[in-house]
Write an enzyme that holds these catalytic residues in place. Sequence first.
Site, PDB file in Angstrom:
ATOM      1  N   GLU A  93       9.716  -3.348 -36.302  1.00 45.65           N
ATOM      2  CA  GLU A  93       8.412  -2.683 -36.351  1.00 45.65           C
ATOM      3  C   GLU A  93       8.314  -1.659 -37.488  1.00 45.65           C
ATOM      4  OE1 GLU A  93       9.085  -4.115 -32.132  1.00 45.65           O
ATOM      5  OE2 GLU A  93      10.253  -2.905 -33.568  1.00 45.65           O
ATOM      6  N   PHE A 104       7.568  -0.419 -17.182  1.00 51.02           N
ATOM      7  CA  PHE A 104       8.434  -1.068 -18.173  1.00 51.02           C
ATOM      8  C   PHE A 104       7.803  -0.987 -19.562  1.00 51.02           C
ATOM      9  CE2 PHE A 104       9.632  -5.028 -20.469  1.00 51.02           C
ATOM     10  CZ  PHE A 104      10.972  -4.719 -20.657  1.00 51.02           C
ATOM     11  N   GLN A 105       8.591  -0.557 -20.526  1.00 52.09           N
ATOM     12  CA  GLN A 105       8.178  -0.385 -21.919  1.00 52.09           C
ATOM     13  C   GLN A 105       6.972   0.537 -22.049  1.00 52.09           C
ATOM     14  OE1 GLN A 105       7.911  -4.288 -23.839  1.00 52.09           O
ATOM     15  NE2 GLN A 105      10.075  -4.127 -24.406  1.00 52.09           N
ATOM     16  N   LYS A 125      -2.979  -2.875 -21.823  1.00 52.02           N
ATOM     17  CA  LYS A 125      -3.013  -4.332 -21.713  1.00 52.02           C
ATOM     18  C   LYS A 125      -4.213  -4.838 -20.927  1.00 52.02           C
ATOM     19  CE  LYS A 125      -0.134  -8.324 -20.543  1.00 52.02           C
ATOM     20  NZ  LYS A 125       1.203  -8.778 -20.089  1.00 52.02           N
ATOM     21  N   MET A 136      22.791  10.416 -53.843  1.00 51.44           N
ATOM     22  CA  MET A 136      22.250  11.760 -53.989  1.00 51.44           C
ATOM     23  C   MET A 136      23.046  12.753 -53.150  1.00 51.44           C
ATOM     24  SD  MET A 136      20.105  13.524 -55.680  1.00 51.44           S
ATOM     25  CE  MET A 136      18.679  12.605 -56.256  1.00 51.44           C
TER      26      MET A 136
END
Length: 586
Positions: free
Chosen positions: A56, A118-119, A168, A490
């Site tokens: 993602e 969930f999630q 959803k 760096m």
Amino acid sequence: MTTPSSGRRMDGGRALIKALEMEGVETIFGLPGGAILPVYDPIIDSPIRHILVRHEQGAGHMAEGFAHATGRPGVAMVTSGPAATNIVTPLCDAYMDSVPIVVITGQVPYAAIGTDAFQECDTTGITMPVTKHNFLISDAQDIPRIIREAFHIATTGRPGPVLVDVPKDIVDPKNPRSAMEWYWPEEVDLPGYRPVTAGDPEAIRRAAELILASERPVIYAGGGILKARAAEALRELAELTGIHVVTTLMARGAFPDDHPLALGMPGMHGNYTAVTSMQRSDLLIALGSRFDDRVTGKVPAFAPEAKIIHVDIDPAELGKVRRPDVGIAGDARLVIEALIEAIRELGGPSRQPDRRAWGEQIREWQQRYPLTYQPSEPGEALKPQFVLETLRDNTPDDCIVASGVGQHQMWTSQYWKFNHPYTWVNSGGLGTMGFAVPAAIGAKVGRPDRMVWAVDGDGCFQMTAQELVTAASERIPVKVAILNNAYLGMVRQWQEMFYEERYSEVYLSPDLPDYKMWAEAMGCIGMRVESPEEVLPAIEKANEIDDRPVVIEFRTDSREKVYPMVPAGLSNDEIIVDPAHGEGGR
């Protein structure tokens, strides 16, 4: 006001995709999951191209790269929970650099929010500090309005990321809560959001008077020039007044590097003339810039004799770091155009003092302290600057270059010649390692007519390299140059210079992974270059390939450091130049 097709019944998922179509969206970068599945189904019947990412974070950076290269908002779509948290870094990156993106996240059903489903995560709460605005949709009927508002907010005023969190049940055609009647708002009504665009005429006149009276002026051009589509206006102002221009890391390309008034990049790793001209100026004309700490160094010691004109679309930037003598809130292009008109009305360049001594001083600095490096001796590793010069000289003038963060980013900004706007894509404010590869992919999707190179370090590349699978699968022919010095370069430089060469956890190994084999495993063409003689043939071969991604690993000298350098927290007067210039390197 709504469209003539108002009143058609549909579910929330289809309404969301239709709203994106109405906004002119042609590409979505995303990754599906449970909570966002009802929105993915209607994509099958939509003309919108969906690019399936492998992480993602890659979706967010691709949306950023798309926006950098095109000026249009990039769009990413992911599911809930860990998918939403994975895209927080790109949101923060876009927020810091004022990049217009719209991110759509799935969410658990509305009634389940707050139950640790969930999630589930508090996506709007997590992203509130790193977005220009975010929305949680609670009614399917609001979808067209919210999408319209999201794009409006992302692209107007000071651009930035906007997130839309979609439960959803609001988009699931099997749920009654997703039923809605289609409409499209032709206008956006946000009473509390009225970005200032036109600058105050009196302030613009005072700014013009300061410009005409100054003896050592410098234009300090920032990324706002590009956001405002103000490159042509900037050039007209510089040429009218004969004032030299520095372009910050976020403004590279806003003023052509081959122009006689161009001084290049200022800041911690800016070139000596750009840094010192600002320090010695009597007037800084800050246009779309925010006095970032990497530019100012120690703020009380920054440009101590300079009066300040500060133009910015965001009123909060005026006086945030340095109090301006004239502060102008407004769109950079509109203000610059008004400033040009005011200068002409006041008599134009004929009223300016004699600035020949200032011009001679600038030329003396340029001649005395050019960017420099020591070429490789026989048997030595490649110099990264040589690689970049060769790449620069053998790509089209309008080639788009994306970079990661670190030494390679600074060398690219220094040694590339940016003569066109929107050809430099990088992470400036947040400094996100792993930015280059996905951002280059997004830029190439947005500008398929342009050659696109990503310049990456070995440390950065390992963070998001999986997105080359995306590029190979989608036949997006980006080209990647890895400057492999086997270190977090760096960090190593700082440890060498400021920590008595006590190298702690910076060694990566030149051979693990095998970048050539890794590239080939991801469906790319892989090459390895170890000697100066191999550099040009490899670049020419890569440039000829236009049907798949190409990755070239350049084995570079780990001892090479980025100069000039202003140590953190010190005055810009403490600039350290390359030891090759003598004087102990300072």
